[in-house]
Design a protein around this motif. Sequence first.
Motif, mmCIF file in Angstrom:
data_model
loop_
_atom_site.group_PDB
_atom_site.id
_atom_site.type_symbol
_atom_site.label_atom_id
_atom_site.label_comp_id
_atom_site.label_asym_id
_atom_site.label_seq_id
_atom_site.Cartn_x
_atom_site.Cartn_y
_atom_site.Cartn_z
ATOM 1 N N GLN A 178 0.811 -1.214 0.000
ATOM 2 C CA GLN A 178 0.000 0.000 0.000
ATOM 3 C C GLN A 178 0.843 1.262 0.000
ATOM 4 N N ARG A 179 0.396 2.244 -0.778
ATOM 5 C CA ARG A 179 1.075 3.533 -0.867
ATOM 6 C C ARG A 179 1.223 4.152 0.518
ATOM 7 N N GLN A 180 2.434 4.685 0.785
ATOM 8 C CA GLN A 180 2.736 5.341 2.057
ATOM 9 C C GLN A 180 3.165 6.778 1.784
ATOM 10 N N ALA A 181 2.872 7.657 2.708
ATOM 11 C CA ALA A 181 3.222 9.066 2.506
ATOM 12 C C ALA A 181 4.720 9.293 2.569
ATOM 13 N N ASP A 182 5.408 8.559 3.444
ATOM 14 C CA ASP A 182 6.822 8.846 3.678
ATOM 15 C C ASP A 182 7.717 7.613 3.605
ATOM 16 N N GLN A 183 7.200 6.493 3.066
ATOM 17 C CA GLN A 183 7.989 5.274 2.946
ATOM 18 C C GLN A 183 7.752 4.641 1.578
ATOM 19 N N PRO A 184 8.755 3.934 1.053
ATOM 20 C CA PRO A 184 8.572 3.309 -0.258
ATOM 21 C C PRO A 184 7.572 2.161 -0.200
ATOM 22 N N SER A 185 6.779 2.028 -1.247
ATOM 23 C CA SER A 185 5.799 0.952 -1.347
ATOM 24 C C SER A 185 5.772 0.445 -2.778
ATOM 25 N N VAL A 186 5.268 -0.770 -2.963
ATOM 26 C CA VAL A 186 5.153 -1.338 -4.306
ATOM 27 C C VAL A 186 4.123 -0.548 -5.114
ATOM 28 N N GLN A 187 2.985 -0.269 -4.503
ATOM 29 C CA GLN A 187 1.959 0.517 -5.180
ATOM 30 C C GLN A 187 2.515 1.871 -5.616
ATOM 31 N N GLY A 188 3.240 2.519 -4.722
ATOM 32 C CA GLY A 188 3.809 3.819 -5.045
ATOM 33 C C GLY A 188 4.789 3.760 -6.198
ATOM 34 N N ALA A 189 5.591 2.691 -6.254
ATOM 35 C CA ALA A 189 6.563 2.553 -7.334
ATOM 36 C C ALA A 189 5.858 2.402 -8.681
ATOM 37 N N ILE A 190 4.802 1.607 -8.729
ATOM 38 C CA ILE A 190 4.086 1.402 -9.994
ATOM 39 C C ILE A 190 3.342 2.671 -10.397
ATOM 40 N N GLU A 191 2.731 3.335 -9.440
ATOM 41 C CA GLU A 191 2.010 4.566 -9.768
ATOM 42 C C GLU A 191 2.961 5.651 -10.260
ATOM 43 N N ALA A 192 4.164 5.706 -9.693
ATOM 44 C CA ALA A 192 5.156 6.673 -10.171
ATOM 45 C C ALA A 192 5.586 6.349 -11.598
ATOM 46 N N ALA A 193 5.712 5.059 -11.902
ATOM 47 C CA ALA A 193 6.064 4.656 -13.271
ATOM 48 C C ALA A 193 4.940 5.002 -14.244
ATOM 49 N N LEU A 194 3.694 4.807 -13.833
ATOM 50 C CA LEU A 194 2.564 5.174 -14.676
ATOM 51 C C LEU A 194 2.542 6.671 -14.962
ATOM 52 N N ALA A 195 2.918 7.479 -13.977
ATOM 53 C CA ALA A 195 2.937 8.938 -14.158
ATOM 54 C C ALA A 195 3.978 9.369 -15.177
ATOM 55 N N LYS A 196 4.990 8.545 -15.383
ATOM 56 C CA LYS A 196 5.983 8.842 -16.420
ATOM 57 C C LYS A 196 5.387 8.617 -17.813
ATOM 58 N N LEU A 197 4.398 7.726 -17.882
ATOM 59 C CA LEU A 197 3.784 7.401 -19.170
ATOM 60 C C LEU A 197 2.597 8.304 -19.482
ATOM 61 N N GLU A 198 1.805 8.596 -18.464
ATOM 62 C CA GLU A 198 0.683 9.513 -18.595
ATOM 63 C C GLU A 198 0.717 10.450 -17.400
ATOM 64 N N PRO A 199 1.206 11.695 -17.602
ATOM 65 C CA PRO A 199 1.349 12.629 -16.484
ATOM 66 C C PRO A 199 0.050 12.806 -15.707
ATOM 67 N N GLY A 200 0.204 12.931 -14.393
ATOM 68 C CA GLY A 200 -0.945 13.092 -13.517
ATOM 69 C C GLY A 200 -0.956 12.031 -12.434
ATOM 70 N N ALA A 201 -1.954 12.119 -11.560
ATOM 71 C CA ALA A 201 -2.061 11.172 -10.451
ATOM 72 C C ALA A 201 -2.671 9.862 -10.936
ATOM 73 N N HIS A 202 -2.141 8.752 -10.417
ATOM 74 C CA HIS A 202 -2.671 7.425 -10.736
ATOM 75 C C HIS A 202 -2.948 6.679 -9.441
ATOM 76 N N THR A 203 -4.046 5.948 -9.424
ATOM 77 C CA THR A 203 -4.377 5.089 -8.292
ATOM 78 C C THR A 203 -4.692 3.701 -8.827
ATOM 79 N N ILE A 204 -3.891 2.723 -8.428
ATOM 80 C CA ILE A 204 -4.120 1.355 -8.857
ATOM 81 C C ILE A 204 -4.704 0.555 -7.696
ATOM 82 N N ALA A 205 -5.431 -0.496 -8.032
ATOM 83 C CA ALA A 205 -6.011 -1.387 -7.025
ATOM 84 C C ALA A 205 -5.386 -2.765 -7.173
ATOM 85 N N ALA A 206 -5.209 -3.463 -6.049
ATOM 86 C CA ALA A 206 -4.552 -4.771 -6.058
ATOM 87 C C ALA A 206 -5.431 -5.820 -5.407
ATOM 88 N N ALA A 207 -5.121 -7.087 -5.714
ATOM 89 C CA ALA A 207 -5.872 -8.199 -5.144
ATOM 90 C C ALA A 207 -5.656 -8.334 -3.650
#
Length: 259
Positions: A19-48
């Motif tokens: 889960q995305r964390q405000a001040d710590q690295p997370s898997v969700q945060g890493a993927i959302e940051a990568a998505l922002a490189k492809l389509e600028p803006g905020a991204h929110t992904i959902a996981a199983a």
Amino acid sequence: MVRIALKVEYDGAPFAGWQRQADQPSVQGAIEAALAKLEPGAHTIAAAGRTDAGVHGLAQVAHCDLKRDWTPFRLSEALNFHLKPAPVSIVDAAVVDDDWHARFSAVERRYLFRILMRRAPATHQSGLVWQVKNPLDVQAMQQAAQHLLGLHDFTTFRSSICQAASPVKTLDALEVKAKETLWGDEVHFRVRARSFLHNQVRSFVGTLERVGSGAWAPDDVKTALEAADRARCGPVCPPQGLYLAGVKYPQDPFSKSVT
């Protein structure tokens, strides 16, 4: 807008969890940051499933919504480029219906837990297994595991901070098997259910390890379960041996993925 399912593999060691964390690295945060490189803006992904700090993913499933008409292959290649050097990999992708949901459409989660039994410190498998120094009785652990199958109140094996509405769950499978590997003898626990309570699998394994070591009898697990008391649980094992190994859906979204 297109919705794309992602099959994700990751080493959980450097992350505070999925889960995305405000001040710590997370898997969700890493993927959302990568998505922002492809389509600028905020991204929110959902996981199983939201794996905890240090827990690994072999086949986590998530979904994202994108404006561009990405092919699954181009998207996975682009994400993997922008995810470097994080230990996260998109191993498959597929276009899904707009109402498909990585979490709510899932009908089963599968976990693997690995215990390495050897006295010498782990080198290549450090951070990927729970290491114990003495052999474990696999047959006794499997006998004890039988008490946990089916529909039960799993309060004993539920974290005190678990947010699930009810401790009642159905456990479909808990297999305990010996495994010979290049680095030593292991015990593998394979667990299946529609959903799990917080720390449920790690509570199972920590308790069953007590049986394997001879500190508990197999029937002590039945007694602990029926007590519905968190204090009766064995030690909660560390996270580094736990893997989200797969997620099942009524129809596999990746069976017809375009490459």
